[in-house]
Enzyme design. Sequence first.
Site, PDB file in Angstrom:
ATOM      1  N   SER A 122     -10.397   5.541  -4.746  1.00 41.94           N
ATOM      2  CA  SER A 122     -11.443   6.961  -4.507  1.00 41.94           C
ATOM      3  C   SER A 122     -10.990   7.746  -5.794  1.00 41.94           C
ATOM      4  O   SER A 122     -11.632   8.095  -6.962  1.00 41.94           O
ATOM      5  CB  SER A 122     -11.294   7.414  -4.160  1.00 41.94           C
ATOM      6  OG  SER A 122     -10.295   7.410  -3.403  1.00 41.94           O
TER       7      SER A 122
ATOM      8  N   ARG B  58       1.072   9.842   5.053  1.00 45.72           N
ATOM      9  CA  ARG B  58       1.377   9.394   5.746  1.00 45.72           C
ATOM     10  C   ARG B  58       3.012   8.121   4.762  1.00 45.72           C
ATOM     11  O   ARG B  58       3.190   7.130   5.140  1.00 45.72           O
ATOM     12  CB  ARG B  58       0.124   8.248   5.355  1.00 45.72           C
ATOM     13  CG  ARG B  58      -1.067   8.539   5.416  1.00 45.72           C
ATOM     14  CD  ARG B  58      -2.115   7.790   5.834  1.00 45.72           C
ATOM     15  NE  ARG B  58      -3.644   7.605   5.869  1.00 45.72           N
ATOM     16  CZ  ARG B  58      -3.720   8.099   6.885  1.00 45.72           C
ATOM     17  NH1 ARG B  58      -3.147   9.072   7.509  1.00 45.72           N
ATOM     18  NH2 ARG B  58      -5.684   9.175   6.582  1.00 45.72           N
TER      19      ARG B  58
ATOM     20  N   TYR C  72     -15.493   1.069  -6.601  1.00 48.13           N
ATOM     21  CA  TYR C  72     -16.755   1.941  -6.070  1.00 48.13           C
ATOM     22  C   TYR C  72     -17.278   1.699  -7.477  1.00 48.13           C
ATOM     23  O   TYR C  72     -18.528   2.234  -7.349  1.00 48.13           O
ATOM     24  CB  TYR C  72     -16.162   3.467  -6.087  1.00 48.13           C
ATOM     25  CG  TYR C  72     -15.055   4.019  -5.327  1.00 48.13           C
ATOM     26  CD1 TYR C  72     -15.645   3.635  -3.474  1.00 48.13           C
ATOM     27  CD2 TYR C  72     -13.810   3.524  -4.671  1.00 48.13           C
ATOM     28  CE1 TYR C  72     -15.018   3.336  -3.043  1.00 48.13           C
ATOM     29  CE2 TYR C  72     -12.732   3.918  -3.701  1.00 48.13           C
ATOM     30  CZ  TYR C  72     -13.561   3.597  -2.524  1.00 48.13           C
ATOM     31  OH  TYR C  72     -12.522   3.468  -1.767  1.00 48.13           O
TER      32      TYR C  72
ATOM     33  N   GLU D 249       7.436  -6.969   1.124  1.00 48.30           N
ATOM     34  CA  GLU D 249       5.862  -6.036   2.445  1.00 48.30           C
ATOM     35  C   GLU D 249       5.331  -7.882   1.757  1.00 48.30           C
ATOM     36  O   GLU D 249       4.517  -8.163   3.259  1.00 48.30           O
ATOM     37  CB  GLU D 249       4.962  -4.721   1.654  1.00 48.30           C
ATOM     38  CG  GLU D 249       5.773  -3.760   2.413  1.00 48.30           C
ATOM     39  CD  GLU D 249       5.713  -3.365   3.444  1.00 48.30           C
ATOM     40  OE1 GLU D 249       4.746  -4.543   4.379  1.00 48.30           O
ATOM     41  OE2 GLU D 249       5.883  -2.518   3.805  1.00 48.30           O
TER      42      GLU D 249
ATOM     43  N   LYS E  51       0.483  -1.288  -0.600  1.00 46.56           N
ATOM     44  CA  LYS E  51       0.091   0.325   0.316  1.00 46.56           C
ATOM     45  C   LYS E  51       0.723   1.262   0.242  1.00 46.56           C
ATOM     46  O   LYS E  51       1.720   1.987   1.354  1.00 46.56           O
ATOM     47  CB  LYS E  51      -0.836  -0.314   0.896  1.00 46.56           C
ATOM     48  CG  LYS E  51      -1.599   1.542   1.077  1.00 46.56           C
ATOM     49  CD  LYS E  51      -3.011   1.260   2.593  1.00 46.56           C
ATOM     50  CE  LYS E  51      -3.676   3.088   2.610  1.00 46.56           C
ATOM     51  NZ  LYS E  51      -4.441   2.373   3.220  1.00 46.56           N
TER      52      LYS E  51
ATOM     53  N   ARG F 290     -10.830  10.139   1.558  1.00 50.47           N
ATOM     54  CA  ARG F 290     -10.815  10.914   2.963  1.00 50.47           C
ATOM     55  C   ARG F 290     -11.809  11.939   2.861  1.00 50.47           C
ATOM     56  O   ARG F 290     -12.317  12.111   4.223  1.00 50.47           O
ATOM     57  CB  ARG F 290      -8.518  12.037   2.817  1.00 50.47           C
ATOM     58  CG  ARG F 290      -8.062  11.170   1.947  1.00 50.47           C
ATOM     59  CD  ARG F 290      -7.037  11.081   3.627  1.00 50.47           C
ATOM     60  NE  ARG F 290      -5.788  10.576   3.227  1.00 50.47           N
ATOM     61  CZ  ARG F 290      -4.558  10.471   2.745  1.00 50.47           C
ATOM     62  NH1 ARG F 290      -4.225  11.436   2.995  1.00 50.47           N
ATOM     63  NH2 ARG F 290      -3.972   9.397   2.894  1.00 50.47           N
TER      64      ARG F 290
ATOM     65  N   LYS G 117      -2.112  -1.105  -3.409  1.00 53.07           N
ATOM     66  CA  LYS G 117      -3.135  -0.630  -3.787  1.00 53.07           C
ATOM     67  C   LYS G 117      -2.034   1.380  -3.048  1.00 53.07           C
ATOM     68  O   LYS G 117      -1.153   0.699  -2.439  1.00 53.07           O
ATOM     69  CB  LYS G 117      -3.983  -0.323  -2.363  1.00 53.07           C
ATOM     70  CG  LYS G 117      -4.178   0.755  -2.129  1.00 53.07           C
ATOM     71  CD  LYS G 117      -5.373   1.087  -0.749  1.00 53.07           C
ATOM     72  CE  LYS G 117      -5.920   2.073  -0.484  1.00 53.07           C
ATOM     73  NZ  LYS G 117      -6.717   2.171   0.696  1.00 53.07           N
TER      74      LYS G 117
END
Length: 324
Positions: free
Chosen positions: A274, A219, A313, A235, A196, A206, A250
């Site tokens: 998104s 982040r 979505y 990872e 990610k 957000r 992601k």
Amino acid sequence: MLRPRRLRRTAALRRLVAETRLGIDDLVAPLFVADGLDDPRPIGSLPGVSQHSLNSLVEETQRLVDLGVPGVILFGLPKPEDKDSSGSAAWHPDGITQRALRAVRDAVGDEVVVMADCCLDEFTDHGHCGVIDARTGRVDNDATIDLYARLAVAQAEAGAAVIAPSGMMDGQVAAIRHALDAGGFSDTAILAYAAKYASALYGPFREAAGVTIENGGDRRDYQQDVRNRREAAVEVALDLAEGADIVMVKPAYLDIVAEVRASVDVPVAAYHVSGEYAMVKAAAEAGWIDGPAVALEVLTGLKRAGADMILTYFAREVAEMLHG
Ligand code: PBG
């Protein structure tokens, strides 16, 4: 001479030789549910997506079940006044995610795989994905994974079939696996947000989730650097060793999806995030692209790259299109 165009002449021929098929079975719908809402509230930057009330969440899930969509992932959003520095509203037995999980499971049982995003950023007043270490100012990794473990157990108790840790703390999958097993939830699976990245494409999420990172923060201290490819392999390997059942990429960067698919034997998920959805919707609304065609093309591309499931979505819209 081999002439590839021979096999492109008719629609039936093209169907017969198609290497990739996007199907309803590939889709997982992200759904937002907000504490204290009576009616769904549309999200401006995600046209067609709403923050749900408990009732409208159940209705939307039922619609997805009727369309044959096999998975949903729930994001619970607390009342702003319930946020605190550790995100403690997240794991309360009557917290919004747990109430939503129970309502959905009561309504649809196992007809759809009910997943829970396991993170704290929606619940912390500073907007980070964990607790802040006062000395270093960084998110405290080990204190945070203890909280994820509590949250995962609360979500499993409320009926989540799959726990999806998205906070990118080291050791989070092991901590959650251990807590689930100790709590009697050894059948509860883990979909790990394994690779990610710290992406600007999460912007509309957000807004959808009511998350603002304090002091204009980001982040990058815990999510991956977009310049890195090998780091994704590290990872993914760690999450598998810690007990991940499904690994996710992601945003759904195609090179990373392809590489992860080639290197693991567990299912690979891709999150069409998104910002990517919002760009397609905005360009379609401006009349610059054919929105439904682009949606199908992009999601088919993810399948071609090797994704076994896609969080998107577009799930409902594409399921409706595939029904014809
Ligand atoms: C963290 C989380 C995020 C998304 C899913 N889980 C936001 C973040 O990492 O800042 C983003 C999803 C999207 O953009 O569609 N709880």
